[in-house]
Design a protein around this motif. Structure first.
Motif, PDB file in Angstrom:
ATOM      1  N   LEU A  74       0.606  -1.203  -0.020  1.00 27.19           N
ATOM      2  CA  LEU A  74       0.084   0.169  -0.153  1.00 27.19           C
ATOM      3  C   LEU A  74       0.948   1.332  -0.064  1.00 27.19           C
ATOM      4  N   ASP A  75       1.986   1.066  -0.413  1.00 24.94           N
ATOM      5  CA  ASP A  75       3.135   2.261  -0.369  1.00 24.94           C
ATOM      6  C   ASP A  75       2.559   3.429  -1.188  1.00 24.94           C
ATOM      7  N   ASP A  76       1.891   3.001  -2.346  1.00 31.23           N
ATOM      8  CA  ASP A  76       1.150   3.979  -3.290  1.00 31.23           C
ATOM      9  C   ASP A  76      -0.301   4.685  -2.882  1.00 31.23           C
ATOM     10  N   THR A  77      -0.511   4.116  -1.824  1.00 29.72           N
ATOM     11  CA  THR A  77      -2.193   4.391  -1.335  1.00 29.72           C
ATOM     12  C   THR A  77      -1.924   5.288  -0.095  1.00 29.72           C
ATOM     13  N   GLU A  78      -2.797   6.360   0.294  1.00 30.89           N
ATOM     14  CA  GLU A  78      -2.716   7.334   1.337  1.00 30.89           C
ATOM     15  C   GLU A  78      -3.619   6.635   2.491  1.00 30.89           C
ATOM     16  N   VAL A  79      -3.294   5.806   3.225  1.00 32.11           N
ATOM     17  CA  VAL A  79      -4.104   5.153   4.217  1.00 32.11           C
ATOM     18  C   VAL A  79      -4.269   6.133   5.322  1.00 32.11           C
ATOM     19  N   SER A  80      -5.612   6.538   5.502  1.00 36.34           N
ATOM     20  CA  SER A  80      -5.769   7.644   6.308  1.00 36.34           C
ATOM     21  C   SER A  80      -6.803   7.070   7.870  1.00 36.34           C
ATOM     22  N   ILE A  81      -7.204   5.940   7.616  1.00 36.89           N
ATOM     23  CA  ILE A  81      -8.365   4.975   8.587  1.00 36.89           C
ATOM     24  C   ILE A  81      -7.566   3.826   8.676  1.00 36.89           C
ATOM     25  N   LEU A  82      -7.541   3.593  10.116  1.00 37.67           N
ATOM     26  CA  LEU A  82      -6.958   2.029  10.352  1.00 37.67           C
ATOM     27  C   LEU A  82      -7.863   1.651  11.580  1.00 37.67           C
ATOM     28  N   VAL A  83      -8.499   0.596  11.212  1.00 40.01           N
ATOM     29  CA  VAL A  83      -9.484  -0.050  12.335  1.00 40.01           C
ATOM     30  C   VAL A  83      -8.785  -1.347  12.533  1.00 40.01           C
ATOM     31  N   ASN A  84      -8.284  -1.495  13.733  1.00 40.95           N
ATOM     32  CA  ASN A  84      -7.535  -2.746  14.159  1.00 40.95           C
ATOM     33  C   ASN A  84      -8.762  -3.590  14.880  1.00 40.95           C
ATOM     34  N   ASN A  85      -9.344  -4.337  14.117  1.00 45.14           N
ATOM     35  CA  ASN A  85     -10.538  -4.989  14.525  1.00 45.14           C
ATOM     36  C   ASN A  85     -10.171  -6.656  14.759  1.00 45.14           C
ATOM     37  N   ALA A  86      -8.900  -7.154  14.238  1.00 49.20           N
ATOM     38  CA  ALA A  86      -8.675  -8.407  14.182  1.00 49.20           C
ATOM     39  C   ALA A  86      -8.513  -8.891  15.811  1.00 49.20           C
ATOM     40  N   GLY A  87      -9.082 -10.025  16.102  1.00 45.66           N
ATOM     41  CA  GLY A  87      -9.022 -10.605  17.534  1.00 45.66           C
ATOM     42  C   GLY A  87      -9.694 -12.066  17.810  1.00 45.66           C
ATOM     43  N   ILE A  88      -9.055 -12.671  18.749  1.00 48.30           N
ATOM     44  CA  ILE A  88      -9.554 -13.848  18.996  1.00 48.30           C
ATOM     45  C   ILE A  88     -10.329 -13.835  20.207  1.00 48.30           C
ATOM     46  N   PRO A  89     -10.938 -14.717  20.736  1.00 47.75           N
ATOM     47  CA  PRO A  89     -11.715 -14.870  22.135  1.00 47.75           C
ATOM     48  C   PRO A  89     -10.948 -15.396  23.181  1.00 47.75           C
ATOM     49  N   GLY A  90      -9.934 -16.590  22.580  1.00 48.69           N
ATOM     50  CA  GLY A  90      -9.304 -17.341  23.760  1.00 48.69           C
ATOM     51  C   GLY A  90     -10.084 -18.292  24.389  1.00 48.69           C
ATOM     52  N   PRO A  91      -9.473 -19.061  25.285  1.00 52.58           N
ATOM     53  CA  PRO A  91     -10.010 -19.936  25.987  1.00 52.58           C
ATOM     54  C   PRO A  91     -11.099 -19.458  26.936  1.00 52.58           C
ATOM     55  N   VAL A  92     -12.298 -20.445  27.492  1.00 49.69           N
ATOM     56  CA  VAL A  92     -13.016 -20.207  28.427  1.00 49.69           C
ATOM     57  C   VAL A  92     -12.731 -21.218  29.687  1.00 49.69           C
ATOM     58  N   ALA A  93     -12.024 -20.617  30.580  1.00 45.18           N
ATOM     59  CA  ALA A  93     -11.424 -21.579  31.668  1.00 45.18           C
ATOM     60  C   ALA A  93     -10.974 -20.916  32.761  1.00 45.18           C
ATOM     61  N   ALA A  94     -10.781 -21.450  33.787  1.00 45.96           N
ATOM     62  CA  ALA A  94     -10.118 -20.736  35.162  1.00 45.96           C
ATOM     63  C   ALA A  94      -8.818 -20.401  34.797  1.00 45.96           C
ATOM     64  N   LEU A  95      -8.239 -19.551  35.283  1.00 44.29           N
ATOM     65  CA  LEU A  95      -6.821 -19.188  34.875  1.00 44.29           C
ATOM     66  C   LEU A  95      -5.640 -20.270  35.238  1.00 44.29           C
ATOM     67  N   THR A  96      -5.949 -21.048  36.172  1.00 46.62           N
ATOM     68  CA  THR A  96      -5.086 -22.049  36.655  1.00 46.62           C
ATOM     69  C   THR A  96      -5.090 -23.276  35.432  1.00 46.62           C
ATOM     70  N   ASP A  97      -6.144 -23.298  34.572  1.00 43.52           N
ATOM     71  CA  ASP A  97      -6.467 -24.223  33.736  1.00 43.52           C
ATOM     72  C   ASP A  97      -5.960 -23.800  32.342  1.00 43.52           C
ATOM     73  N   ILE A  98      -5.650 -22.685  32.187  1.00 41.80           N
ATOM     74  CA  ILE A  98      -5.098 -22.171  30.765  1.00 41.80           C
ATOM     75  C   ILE A  98      -3.767 -22.214  30.445  1.00 41.80           C
ATOM     76  N   GLU A  99      -3.563 -22.878  29.220  1.00 45.17           N
ATOM     77  CA  GLU A  99      -2.276 -23.256  28.874  1.00 45.17           C
ATOM     78  C   GLU A  99      -1.251 -22.139  28.539  1.00 45.17           C
ATOM     79  N   VAL A 100      -0.197 -21.765  28.637  1.00 42.55           N
ATOM     80  CA  VAL A 100       0.751 -20.740  28.212  1.00 42.55           C
ATOM     81  C   VAL A 100       0.698 -20.423  26.888  1.00 42.55           C
ATOM     82  N   HIS A 101       0.553 -21.499  25.950  1.00 40.71           N
ATOM     83  CA  HIS A 101       0.442 -21.093  24.741  1.00 40.71           C
ATOM     84  C   HIS A 101      -1.067 -20.528  24.140  1.00 40.71           C
ATOM     85  N   ASP A 102      -2.023 -21.131  24.804  1.00 42.41           N
ATOM     86  CA  ASP A 102      -3.176 -20.126  24.576  1.00 42.41           C
ATOM     87  C   ASP A 102      -3.189 -18.558  25.018  1.00 42.41           C
ATOM     88  N   TRP A 103      -2.605 -18.555  26.184  1.00 42.55           N
ATOM     89  CA  TRP A 103      -2.548 -17.187  26.813  1.00 42.55           C
ATOM     90  C   TRP A 103      -1.720 -16.370  25.862  1.00 42.55           C
TER      91      TRP A 103
END
Length: 252
Positions: A74-103
């Motif tokens: 996009l070097d030749d494009t004037e990007v004037s709006i950035l919406v950072n929407n990418a995201g994942i919900p992650g695990p549903v579990a107690a903290l002590t049951d969450i694996e480090v790689h998931d965190w």
């Protein structure tokens, strides 16, 4: 609406859900839109649906080289709006049951990805003396949500990143803000209700009712409502360093 005519927006996580809805609202408001994500087929489908003022680029927002490749494309494009929407919900579990790689995965997408996209596109905005960055966080970053510690911690990190970054680039004319939706109706929340029901031994319906009962409107917000909130924020030139709740009253 054509008030964004002549402006180009990059929307991460643009292949489905909130990202696709935000892209559609931006196009309807007159903007040119680049949808970014990992899955080419989904991105192509969004572009085919939204039409000629859209294009797609594949990107892993957690990978610096991949983000740099998008910026270079996009070097030749004037990007004037950035919406950072990418995201994942992650695990549903107690903290002590969450694996480090998931965190780590949750923080890589939700926080590192936001950092890398800002790092890539802010120099152009500050050089031109104008631009808008909207980071999608969540009300879950500001209220207790048991068994979702990686997600809530990552979203609070996005809010902190935004408020500080606003003071770094605001003097150059760039507005940086956070939009914090409440639970958004759709597949992601259906998945969370199902996992919570499995964990607690309740029904999916009871899990959903307990969750939405915390909102003043007694319901989840919709993808289209979140998309229209993005457009509204872009129409508020004095908005900088703000965190806007769109939760149906879940945070009040």
């Amino acid at each position: 609406m054509t008030r964004l005519t002549g402006r180009t927006a990059v929307v991460t996580g643009g292949g489905s859900g909130l990202g696709a809805a935000i892209a559609g609202a931006l196009v309807a408001a007159g903007a040119e839109v680049v949808v970014v994500g990992r899955e080419q087929a989904k991105l192509q489908a969004v572009v085919e649906r939204l039409g000629a003022r859209t294009r797609w680029l594949t990107c892993d927002v957690t990978d610096a080289a991949s983000v740099d490749a998008v910026r270079a494309a996009l070097d030749d494009t004037e990007v004037s709006i950035l919406v950072n929407n990418a995201g994942i919900p992650g695990p549903v579990a107690a903290l002590t049951d969450i694996e480090v790689h998931d965190w780590d995965e949750v923080f890589a997408v939700n926080v590192r990805g936001t950092y890398l996209l800002c790092k890539a596109f802010l120099p152009g905005m500050t050089a031109r003396g104008a631009g808008d960055v909207i980071n999608i966080a969540s009300v879950s970053g500001k209220r207790p949500l048991a068994h979702r510690t990686p997600y809530t911690a990552s979203k609070m990190a996005v809010i902190g990143l935004t408020s500080t970054l606003a003071f770094e680039v605001g003097p150059a004319g760039v507005n940086v803000n956070t939009l914090s939706p409440g639970p958004v109706s759709g597949p992601r929340m259906e998945r969370n209700f199902r996992l919570e029901a499995e964990r607690s031994g309740t029904s999916v319906e009871d899990s959903e009712r307990a969750f939405v009962s915390r909102a003043a409107l007694g319901r989840m917000v919709t993808e289209d409502e979140v998309a229209q909130a993005v457009i509204a924020m872009l129409g508020m030139p004095g908005l900088c360093g703000a965190d806007i709740d769109l939760s149906g009253g879940m945070v009040a």
